[in-house]
Design an enzyme around this catalytic site. Sequence first.
Site, mmCIF file in Angstrom:
data_model
loop_
_atom_site.group_PDB
_atom_site.id
_atom_site.type_symbol
_atom_site.label_atom_id
_atom_site.label_comp_id
_atom_site.label_asym_id
_atom_site.label_seq_id
_atom_site.Cartn_x
_atom_site.Cartn_y
_atom_site.Cartn_z
ATOM 1 C CB SER A 138 4.688 -6.379 -5.320
ATOM 2 O OG SER A 138 3.426 -5.778 -5.487
ATOM 3 C CE1 TYR A 151 6.498 -1.765 -2.498
ATOM 4 C CE2 TYR A 151 4.567 -1.996 -3.927
ATOM 5 C CZ TYR A 151 5.418 -2.513 -2.948
ATOM 6 O OH TYR A 151 5.191 -3.768 -2.438
HETATM 7 P P1 NDP Z 1 4.220 -5.087 6.801
HETATM 8 O O1 NDP Z 1 4.363 -3.611 6.865
HETATM 9 O O2 NDP Z 1 3.194 -5.741 7.640
HETATM 10 O O3 NDP Z 1 5.628 -5.781 7.079
HETATM 11 C C1 NDP Z 1 6.842 -5.257 6.580
HETATM 12 C C2 NDP Z 1 8.002 -5.969 7.272
HETATM 13 O O4 NDP Z 1 9.231 -5.511 6.693
HETATM 14 C C3 NDP Z 1 8.052 -5.642 8.761
HETATM 15 O O5 NDP Z 1 8.348 -6.821 9.461
HETATM 16 C C4 NDP Z 1 9.190 -4.645 8.872
HETATM 17 O O6 NDP Z 1 9.866 -4.840 10.105
HETATM 18 C C5 NDP Z 1 10.109 -5.067 7.714
HETATM 19 N N1 NDP Z 1 10.901 -3.946 7.228
HETATM 20 C C6 NDP Z 1 10.461 -2.884 6.511
HETATM 21 N N2 NDP Z 1 11.468 -2.037 6.278
HETATM 22 C C7 NDP Z 1 12.572 -2.564 6.873
HETATM 23 C C8 NDP Z 1 13.914 -2.147 7.008
HETATM 24 N N3 NDP Z 1 14.346 -1.002 6.465
HETATM 25 N N4 NDP Z 1 14.778 -2.927 7.689
HETATM 26 C C9 NDP Z 1 14.357 -4.085 8.241
HETATM 27 N N5 NDP Z 1 13.106 -4.543 8.140
HETATM 28 C C10 NDP Z 1 12.218 -3.785 7.474
HETATM 29 O O7 NDP Z 1 3.956 -5.410 5.241
HETATM 30 P P2 NDP Z 1 3.825 -6.795 4.439
HETATM 31 O O8 NDP Z 1 3.921 -7.970 5.309
HETATM 32 O O9 NDP Z 1 2.651 -6.657 3.563
HETATM 33 O O10 NDP Z 1 5.116 -6.678 3.511
HETATM 34 C C11 NDP Z 1 6.055 -7.716 3.355
HETATM 35 C C12 NDP Z 1 6.564 -7.715 1.915
HETATM 36 O O11 NDP Z 1 5.484 -8.011 1.037
HETATM 37 C C13 NDP Z 1 7.142 -6.367 1.470
HETATM 38 O O12 NDP Z 1 8.309 -6.601 0.709
HETATM 39 C C14 NDP Z 1 6.026 -5.809 0.583
HETATM 40 O O13 NDP Z 1 6.522 -4.922 -0.377
HETATM 41 C C15 NDP Z 1 5.488 -7.089 -0.038
HETATM 42 N N6 NDP Z 1 4.142 -7.007 -0.597
HETATM 43 C C16 NDP Z 1 3.065 -6.650 0.175
HETATM 44 C C17 NDP Z 1 1.813 -6.584 -0.395
HETATM 45 C C18 NDP Z 1 0.602 -6.163 0.386
HETATM 46 O O14 NDP Z 1 -0.437 -5.864 -0.242
HETATM 47 N N7 NDP Z 1 0.638 -6.138 1.706
HETATM 48 C C19 NDP Z 1 1.590 -6.895 -1.816
HETATM 49 C C20 NDP Z 1 2.769 -7.286 -2.511
HETATM 50 C C21 NDP Z 1 3.983 -7.343 -1.916
HETATM 51 P P3 NDP Z 1 10.339 -3.678 11.110
HETATM 52 O O15 NDP Z 1 9.460 -2.488 10.871
HETATM 53 O O16 NDP Z 1 10.213 -4.284 12.465
HETATM 54 O O17 NDP Z 1 11.752 -3.462 10.703
#
Ligand code: NDP
Length: 250
Positions: A138, A151
């Site tokens: 990020s 974070y």
């Molecule tokens: P979402 O919340 O839409 O997706 C997060 C995903 O991560 C879900 O599929 C969730 O699946 C999975 N996840 C979270 N925690 C766990 C866990 N403990 N075990 C297994 N799976 C997990 O967010 P984003 O798509 O935005 O996030 C994806 C990545 O991008 C993250 O690493 C985030 O930090 C990064 N990011 C996002 C930004 C943004 O502005 N959106 C900016 C920069 C980076 P489930 O809950 O089904 O387990």
Amino acid sequence: MSKLAIITGASSGIGKATAEAFAKLGIDLILCGRRIERLEALKETLEKSVNVHILTFDVRNREAVETALNSLPEALKQVDILVNNAGNAHGLGTIQDGEVADWDAMIDGNVKGLLYVSKVVMPWMIARQAGHIINISSIAGKQTYPNGNVYCASKAAVEAISEGMRLDLNPHGIKVTNVAPGAVETEFSLVRFKGDNERSDSVYKGFQPLVAEDIADIIAFAVTRPAHVVMADILVYPTAQASPSVINRK
Ligand code: NDP
């Protein structure tokens, strides 16, 4: 022969969009996440074009990670691409007021979870002297913003891990790509603000944020470069964003 990718966090946002983009490229998929019903719905759609396998585990649970990944049949351990995407922010506030449970969730999920998954998959890639690991970091990992503290620290760790992987996996011909998005509208802010829709919506008010498909496009570009080319480090902002906190809102 078609390629095979593992995507963590494929149930939502960037991970889901990446699964869809990979399916368009004919890449077979192992989709991971905790919400099985979402993964099953995605599987049903994508398996019209590629082979799809589902694994459900919490990346924070090392034993569950190892059991799930090691349960794959040999053919599904021939993984070409690992997208370490699972992760979230939990809370946004001063460090002195931070919730320890939120810190644990971020360090355990964003950092240790990524390591647990990689620890199982890297030997499979090393055995084949090939592979491509994509870590979703990020802008928060490059620049700490007020109230972002833990974070940001977790994503700074991802940046360091990407560099470490690139160095240590270099003799084995394994590509490592670090992707650092700015503001992407997904479920990210809803999770960060613990289901508070109003607060979550306000993050994306007054400008055009990135959408998950924008990041998926870039990941698809990275995995389709020729064998001698690696996109090592990619920072992606929406046009309206110039830093974590400078956003041109109308
Ligand atoms: P979402 O919340 O839409 O997706 C997060 C995903 O991560 C879900 O599929 C969730 O699946 C999975 N996840 C979270 N925690 C766990 C866990 N403990 N075990 C297994 N799976 C997990 O967010 P984003 O798509 O935005 O996030 C994806 C990545 O991008 C993250 O690493 C985030 O930090 C990064 N990011 C996002 C930004 C943004 O502005 N959106 C900016 C920069 C980076 P489930 O809950 O089904 O387990």
